[in-house]
Enzyme design. Structure first.
Site, PDB file in Angstrom:
ATOM      1  N   ARG A 193     148.137 -17.445  10.961  1.00 25.02           N
ATOM      2  CA  ARG A 193     147.896 -17.065   9.513  1.00 25.02           C
ATOM      3  C   ARG A 193     149.397 -17.206   8.872  1.00 25.02           C
ATOM      4  O   ARG A 193     150.359 -17.626   9.531  1.00 25.02           O
ATOM      5  CB  ARG A 193     147.676 -15.506   9.691  1.00 25.02           C
ATOM      6  CG  ARG A 193     148.924 -14.688  10.356  1.00 25.02           C
ATOM      7  CD  ARG A 193     148.704 -13.127  10.142  1.00 25.02           C
ATOM      8  NE  ARG A 193     149.923 -12.442  10.412  1.00 25.02           N
ATOM      9  CZ  ARG A 193     150.163 -11.314  10.558  1.00 25.02           C
ATOM     10  NH1 ARG A 193     148.997 -10.593   9.770  1.00 25.02           N
ATOM     11  NH2 ARG A 193     150.976 -10.580  10.945  1.00 25.02           N
ATOM     12  N   HIS A 265     150.165 -10.149   1.900  1.00 23.46           N
ATOM     13  CA  HIS A 265     149.014 -10.783   2.561  1.00 23.46           C
ATOM     14  C   HIS A 265     148.435 -12.120   1.676  1.00 23.46           C
ATOM     15  O   HIS A 265     148.468 -11.997   0.527  1.00 23.46           O
ATOM     16  CB  HIS A 265     147.505  -9.718   2.459  1.00 23.46           C
ATOM     17  CG  HIS A 265     148.091  -8.489   3.249  1.00 23.46           C
ATOM     18  ND1 HIS A 265     148.279  -8.644   4.509  1.00 23.46           N
ATOM     19  CD2 HIS A 265     148.289  -7.311   2.830  1.00 23.46           C
ATOM     20  CE1 HIS A 265     148.665  -7.193   4.962  1.00 23.46           C
ATOM     21  NE2 HIS A 265     148.760  -6.646   3.774  1.00 23.46           N
TER      22      HIS A 265
END
Length: 316
Positions: A193, A265
């Site tokens: 990620r 995020h």
């Protein structure tokens, strides 16, 4: 109106009897956010220092609060003017500048026993004109805002340096797995990620240490950035601790370091409705809500210094 005032007085008197006499608690006052820009023009090639300074005093100010007696109140306007006057001799480093202010106010007024002095420092770099750095034209720069604080309590001096708004990101070598799951869990595990955060950190120097604050600041920032790039990150908490650990290992003059790091995020966008795949290449950057990770990295057996942190907004 008389009945209302009487009732209020009786209520306050009753509360005092039940909870003890009402007294003045800890207090401080001063001038906040004094914007001072110092240009050094000893030669045709000028230098610029840009600060936002706050000065707040502590001591015997009970008379002002309880009796309207201002004989001990060093006017906030006087504090502002002192900041400007001290800037005339140069800033040097924000930490050294704040220490000079602390010594002045605690040494010039017997009833001033301490205080706090804060600064934000803004970076400028020379404009490139025709391939050369210009002597007196600048553009605001800097990847972060440098911060500094000096807390004085009697003869004690606590120096706290730091930075904020240092936004960093790496596109791989990060994941998040193994967390508990219940009926409300929707987050999917991932071993690849984007890891992004905006680093805010403050570190406290050991008392009485002589050092070059500017050089140490540059070194700490470089260590933070370098450590962020290294190793696989199993969680932002892991990376935070490794960054703090690296700073303390290489700088024994730093007693402890504290962090506040939001998880910025980046979510993989589902492109399948458009007949497209998305091999971790297109993301939605979400600014709210966000995980907020805060921690202190310290040395085992270190004597705590709560007075150093109480008034500077310690993260945790």
């Amino acid at each position: 109106m008389t009945d209302i005032l009487t009732t209020a007085t009786e209520t306050a008197a009753g509360a005092a009897e039940e909870g003890g006499r009402i007294v003045l608690g800890p207090n401080q006052y001063g001038k906040a956010e004094v914007r001072v820009v110092k240009v050094t023009r000893d030669t045709d090639r000028h230098e610029i220092e840009d600060l936002n300074v706050t000065s707040q005093l502590r001591g015997d100010f009970a008379g002002a609060h309880l009796a309207g007696d201002n004989s001990h109140v060093v006017a906030t306007d006087t504090q502002k003017n002192t900041i400007f006057a001290f800037a005339r001799d140069g800033v040097g480093s924000p930490e050294a500048f704040l220490l000079r202010l602390a010594e002045h106010f605690t040494g010039s007024f017997d009833w001033v026993t301490g205080g706090r002095w804060l600064a934000e420092s803004y970076a400028w770099e020379r404009i490139l004109a025709h391939g050369q750095e210009h002597d007196h034209a600048f553009v605001r720069s800097g990847q972060e805002v440098r911060t500094a604080a000096v807390v004085a309590d009697g003869d004690e001096r606590h120096v706290i340096a730091g930075l904020k708004d240092l936004v960093v990101l790496k596109t791989t070598q990060s994941g998040f797995v193994g967390y508990p799951k219940d009926r409300y869990t929707t987050l999917q595990e991932t071993t690849d990620r984007i890891l992004a955060t905006s680093v805010a950190t403050r570190w406290r120097y050991r008392p009485g240490v002589e050092l070059d604050y500017n050089a140490t600041y540059a070194s700490v920032k470089a260590i933070l950035l370098e450590t962020f790039t290294e190793r696989y990150s199993a969680a932002l908490q892991t990376t935070l601790f490794e960054m703090g650990q690296a700073v303390l290992e290489r700088h024994p003059e730093i007693a402890e370091i504290r962090f506040s790091m939001p998880n910025k995020h980046h979510f993989v966008v589902d492109l399948s409705p458009f007949g497209l795949d998305n091999p971790n290449e297109v993301f939605y950057a979400s600014d709210r809500s966000y995980g907020l990770i805060e921690a202190t990295v310290t040395r085992e057996g270190l004597e705590p210094a709560p007075g150093a942190w109480e008034s500077v907004g310690a993260f945790c």
